[in-house]
Design an enzyme around this catalytic site. Structure first.
Site: not given
Ligand code: NAD
Ligand code: TYD
Length: 352
Positions: A132-134, A158, A162
């Site tokens: 992630t960019d975070e 988190y 990562k």
């Molecule tokens: P998500 O939370 O929707 O899905 C995560 C999946 O991993 C789930 O299906 C869960 O059951 C599975 N999981 C969790 N722990 C596990 C374990 N111990 N063994 C096997 N499976 C397990 O997440 P997402 O949003 O789909 O993100 C996927 C990846 O992308 C993650 O690595 C996350 O850090 C990264 N990412 C997500 C975002 C975003 O905006 N969603 C942004 C940047 C990076």
């Molecule tokens: P989120 O979707 O949780 O992603 P991330 O924290 O990984 O960027 O949140 C996106 C942005 O929205 C973040 O600045 C937090 C804000 N946010 C709210 O203002 N209200 C909410 O209920 C949630 C879940 C997030």
């Protein structure tokens, strides 16, 4: 075949569905099915033998070794993680376990398997780690976007977990020569996203007439990447990325949180009018502790080296996303179960 971890989650299920739609190559999907994993996301593949689902925990080395030995993957796409910042603030332990220990165990399994391969297959093998960019921390309004060379400065449990997993992946390449690839993407949005994250939470709350909880002043900035653009970037890095390298993936869509909420309200007002004004549901609530102010991603490297760019603008992507949630309200009702209600109480009650 390829192996994906976390393929029943939001990004993973989109990736699996696209993979099966675009390639004949089988895909093994390892997922523990935590609250965020949902096999309903993959119901279209119920009778499709190209998709092999295995319910397993990436922390379980014995099980991982057996799965690798049995399926002999040519590549791993590692997406399994605990992924929600607010949950990491309420309870960081699971993040340390899955994101750090889990990645370590998976790397160990992959390393032993990879070393046992004949040379031709060993050279072709890839371990693609989705990060992630975070991990880069936060930016002020006038700072330039994160490049791949930025230092890690994670601010939440988190992002710290990562960053730790990214360091392990880097070390496995540097020390053992494992052919790794790491991607750092911005905030994804699209179909099948669990309604704990900003965009699906706002859509589902608005449709139920519930408050739209904006943290702090709502002036935080995120870069938004449509999930299918993210999936195309991952396929591109898998195919053309150079082992040992990291690639940023951004959507070229920096937006204020409040702007996002306004856009969702305006689309719903147009597409799904009700007897209340959606914008009147906006409620400012206590800020997230340690809230990162701004993320922005410089994607020049993946564009120039690998020729990838996003297909969607924010306007097209958010339109499709709102439509998906409108058309899949049963999916929403099903995931807003007992566990979801408990989370809403933990995170929001007492915050207003
Ligand atoms: P998500 O939370 O929707 O899905 C995560 C999946 O991993 C789930 O299906 C869960 O059951 C599975 N999981 C969790 N722990 C596990 C374990 N111990 N063994 C096997 N499976 C397990 O997440 P997402 O949003 O789909 O993100 C996927 C990846 O992308 C993650 O690595 C996350 O850090 C990264 N990412 C997500 C975002 C975003 O905006 N969603 C942004 C940047 C990076
Ligand atoms: P989120 O979707 O949780 O992603 P991330 O924290 O990984 O960027 O949140 C996106 C942005 O929205 C973040 O600045 C937090 C804000 N946010 C709210 O203002 N209200 C909410 O209920 C949630 C879940 C997030």
């Amino acid at each position: 075949m390829i192996l994906i971890t976390g393929g029943a989650g939001f990004i993973g299920s989109n990736f699996v569905l696209e993979w099966v739609g675009q390639s004949d190559e089988p895909i093994v999907n390892i997922d523990k099915l935590t609250y965020a994993g949902n096999l309903q996301n993959l119901s279209l593949l119920e009778r499709n033998t190209q998709h092999i689902f295995v319910c397993a925990d990436i922390c379980n080395s014995d099980e991982m070794s057996k799965i690798f030995a049995h399926h002999q993957p040519r590549a791993v796409i590692h997406m399994a993680a605990e992924s929600h910042v607010d949950r990491s603030i309420h309870g960081p332990e699971d993040f340390i376990q899955t994101n750090i220990t889990g990645t370590f165990r998976l790397l160990e399994t992959a390393r032993h398997y990879w070393r046992s391969l004949p040379e031709e297959l060993r050279l072709a093998f890839r371990f693609l780690h989705v990060s992630t960019d975070e991990v880069f921390g936060t930016l002020s309004a006038d700072e330039s976007a994160f490049t791949e060379k930025h230092c890690f400065r994670p601010n939440s449990p988190y992002s710290a977990s990562k960053a730790a997993s990214d360091c392990l992946v880097r070390a496995y390449h540097h020390t053992y020569g494992l052919p790794t690839l790491t991607t750092h993407c911005s905030n994804n949005y699209g179909a099948y996203q669990f309604p704990e994250k900003l965009i699906p939470l706002m859509i589902t709350n608005a449709l139920s007439g519930k408050p739209l909880p904006v943290y702090g002043d709502g002036q935080q900035i995120r870069d938004w990447l449509y999930v299918n653009d993210h999936c195309s970037a991952i396929r591109c890095v898998l195919e053309k990325g150079r082992p040992g390298e990291t690639y940023n993936i951004g959507g070229r869509n920096e937006k204020l949180n409040l702007e996002i909420v306004h856009t969702i309200c305006d689309i719903l007002q147009r597409e799904h009018p009700v007897n209340y004004d959606y914008r009147n549901l906006i409620t400012y609530v206590a800020d997230r502790p340690g809230h990162d102010r701004r993320y922005a991603v410089d994607s020049h490297k993946i564009h120039h080296e690998l020729g990838w760019e996003p297909a969607e603008t924010f306007a097209t992507g958010i339109g499709k996303t709102v439509q998906w949630y409108l058309q899949n309200q049963e999916w929403c009702r099903n995931v807003q179960s007992g566990e979801y209600r408990k989370w809403v109480e933990t995170n929001y009650i007492g915050r207003i």
